[in-house]
Design an enzyme around this catalytic site. Structure first.
Site, PDB file in Angstrom:
ATOM      1  N   ASP A 268     -23.169  55.389  46.386  1.00 46.34           N
ATOM      2  CA  ASP A 268     -22.370  54.169  46.376  1.00 46.34           C
ATOM      3  C   ASP A 268     -23.086  53.134  45.533  1.00 46.34           C
ATOM      4  O   ASP A 268     -24.317  53.168  45.393  1.00 46.34           O
ATOM      5  CB  ASP A 268     -22.165  53.625  47.791  1.00 46.34           C
ATOM      6  CG  ASP A 268     -23.402  52.875  48.284  1.00 46.34           C
ATOM      7  OD1 ASP A 268     -23.384  51.630  48.245  1.00 46.34           O
ATOM      8  OD2 ASP A 268     -24.393  53.525  48.680  1.00 46.34           O
ATOM      9  N   CYS A 306      -9.429  58.838  29.140  1.00 45.77           N
ATOM     10  CA  CYS A 306      -9.398  58.400  30.539  1.00 45.77           C
ATOM     11  C   CYS A 306      -7.951  58.278  31.027  1.00 45.77           C
ATOM     12  O   CYS A 306      -7.125  57.649  30.368  1.00 45.77           O
ATOM     13  CB  CYS A 306     -10.115  57.059  30.683  1.00 45.77           C
ATOM     14  SG  CYS A 306     -10.100  56.407  32.378  1.00 45.77           S
ATOM     15  N   CYS A 308      -6.859  56.579  33.599  1.00 47.09           N
ATOM     16  CA  CYS A 308      -6.611  55.425  34.462  1.00 47.09           C
ATOM     17  C   CYS A 308      -5.502  54.528  33.913  1.00 47.09           C
ATOM     18  O   CYS A 308      -5.173  54.557  32.724  1.00 47.09           O
ATOM     19  CB  CYS A 308      -7.897  54.615  34.666  1.00 47.09           C
ATOM     20  SG  CYS A 308      -8.323  53.478  33.329  1.00 47.09           S
ATOM     21  N   CYS A 311      -6.506  52.332  30.786  1.00 49.39           N
ATOM     22  CA  CYS A 311      -6.611  53.019  29.497  1.00 49.39           C
ATOM     23  C   CYS A 311      -5.263  53.534  29.003  1.00 49.39           C
ATOM     24  O   CYS A 311      -5.049  53.659  27.792  1.00 49.39           O
ATOM     25  CB  CYS A 311      -7.612  54.165  29.599  1.00 49.39           C
ATOM     26  SG  CYS A 311      -9.324  53.604  29.740  1.00 49.39           S
ATOM     27  N   HIS A 337     -10.707  50.725  35.629  1.00 51.83           N
ATOM     28  CA  HIS A 337     -11.311  51.715  34.734  1.00 51.83           C
ATOM     29  C   HIS A 337     -12.722  52.084  35.176  1.00 51.83           C
ATOM     30  O   HIS A 337     -13.082  53.274  35.214  1.00 51.83           O
ATOM     31  CB  HIS A 337     -11.356  51.196  33.292  1.00 51.83           C
ATOM     32  CG  HIS A 337     -12.225  52.048  32.422  1.00 51.83           C
ATOM     33  ND1 HIS A 337     -11.811  53.279  31.942  1.00 51.83           N
ATOM     34  CD2 HIS A 337     -13.514  51.876  31.995  1.00 51.83           C
ATOM     35  CE1 HIS A 337     -12.799  53.822  31.250  1.00 51.83           C
ATOM     36  NE2 HIS A 337     -13.833  53.003  31.258  1.00 51.83           N
TER      37      HIS A 337
END
Length: 386
Positions: A268, A306, A308, A311, A337
């Site tokens: 994390d 990418c 996402c 993008c 992103h």
């Protein structure tokens, strides 16, 4: 399943200690290795739960200390628990508040009983003990909860690290006694600073408690990244092979790849959203400042490969404009992103392990950036990973 938690190893790398696993929790499973976004105050900053799911997030973190101060665990419990309160139906983990012992060291007092500090919200005196940390986490209701620990700073004297490490063990014993919910898995945290022998002894001590999972804490507190790699290398082999292993507070390509090679499963870090709020994008391991002039008339996506939302729909020029104009949408789009980027990186590593290509495909990231960094104890345990 008769038990709400289990961890199964699905594949292993023949050249490293990397592995692919499946961690089952009451709110679903987590495919490992996996990056987990940080939602300190029951929200991943600038992102909605829908954004997180689209980014591929499977497990999200929140922080016990901060939620205790605002809005308070009673309100969260009254809402039906942390999952319902923040609208996230997947697995969750809560940090114990132990890191705040480190980060707020100027305003707290540490004793064997716990940590005493004044609330930055209203000035009231709070005695944060292992028992209180577990009580709060029981009320918040995350799937995985962390033991209350003392995180020594870097640098610190060996004497100070010894005291913090031994206290962390004693606090763990109190956490185990205070823990009341079988639908929450309590993870212990290995401390020990940059001392190999202290790390190894702490890991051996924690393994004796037979917990559902284990974390390596006290890294990324100012030490060189090559030292983090060595800490992980000397600690991980001692942790149970059949339990999830979590490296706390790590989120760069190189640090995650090296830790995965050592046998770590979960990570994390606040990096992706924090950078987003400063107008910085993570693109294939590089950090781009979108305020730079080179992006003002660049109409390409951040990363054409990418998937996402950012993008697929917006250009570097548009993101640069939003950042320069200090529009909140810009922070959200970059965060979408960045979170996707780090999760995809761990997903690609997972696939490479399954395809027996990890060591070859990720060789660049497995190379240390500082070969001269050494731990402060040369007695490194050579035992196997079983």
């Amino acid at each position: 399943m008769s038990h709400p938690f289990s961890f199964e190893i699905q594949a292993r790398c023949s050249q490293t200690k990397a592995r692919v696993g499946l961690f089952h929790t009451p709110h679903g499973w987590v495919e490992t290795p996996r990056f987990m976004p940080v939602g300190t105050l029951a929200n991943v900053k600038t992102l909605t739960p829908a954004h997180l799911k689209d980014a591929g997030a499977q497990m999200v973190l929140s922080n016990t200390y901060h939620l205790h101060l605002q809005p308070g665990e009673k309100i969260v419990a009254g809402a039906g628990g942390l999952h319902r309160f923040m609208g996230w139906d997947g697995p969750m983990l809560t940090d114990s508040g132990g890191f705040q012992v480190f980060s707020l060291s100027k305003i707290n007092t540490i004793t064997e009983e716990g940590v005493t500090f004044r609330s930055p919200h209203d000035g009231r005196l709070i005695n944060f003990t292992p028992e209180l940390s577990i009580q709060i986490q029981n009320e918040l209701g995350a799937d995985v909860i962390m033991a209350f620990d003392e995180c020594p700073p870097y640098p610190a004297t060996r004497e100070a690290v010894v005291k913090a490490t031994e206290r962390t063990k004693r606090w763990l014993e109190r956490c185990i006694k205070a823990h009341k919910r079988p639908d929450q898995a309590l993870f212990g945290i290995v401390q020990g600073g940059v001392h190999a022998d202290l790390r190894q002894q702490a890991a051996r001590d924690l393994v004796e408690f037979d917990l559902p999972g284990y974390a390596i804490g006290g890294v990324s507190v100012g030490e060189p990244s090559a030292l983090i790699e060595k800490i992980v290398q000397v600690t991980t082999p001692i942790l149970p092979f059949n339990k999830p292993r979590y490296l706390m507070g790590i989120g760069t390509y190189r640090e995650m790849a090296q830790a995965i090679a050592a046998g770590i499963d979960l990570f994390d870090c606040v990096i992706p959203t924090r950078l987003g709020r400063h107008g910085a994008a993570l693109v294939q391991g590089e950090r781009w400042n979108l305020k730079n002039a080179q992006f003002r008339e660049d109409f390409r996506p951040l990363d054409a490969t990418c998937p996402c939302y950012t993008c697929q729909n917006f250009s570097r020029a548009y993101l640069s404009h939003l950042v320069r104009a200090k529009e909140v949408l810009g922070y959200t789009l970059i965060a979408i992103h960045n979170v996707t980027e780090l999760i995809r990186f761990t997903q690609r590593i997972r696939e490479s392990i399954l395809n027996h290509r990890f060591a070859e495909e990720f060789q660049f990231w497995l190379t240390s950036t500082d070969a001269e960094a050494t731990l402060e104890d040369d007695e490194i345990d050579k035992r196997s990973d079983h």
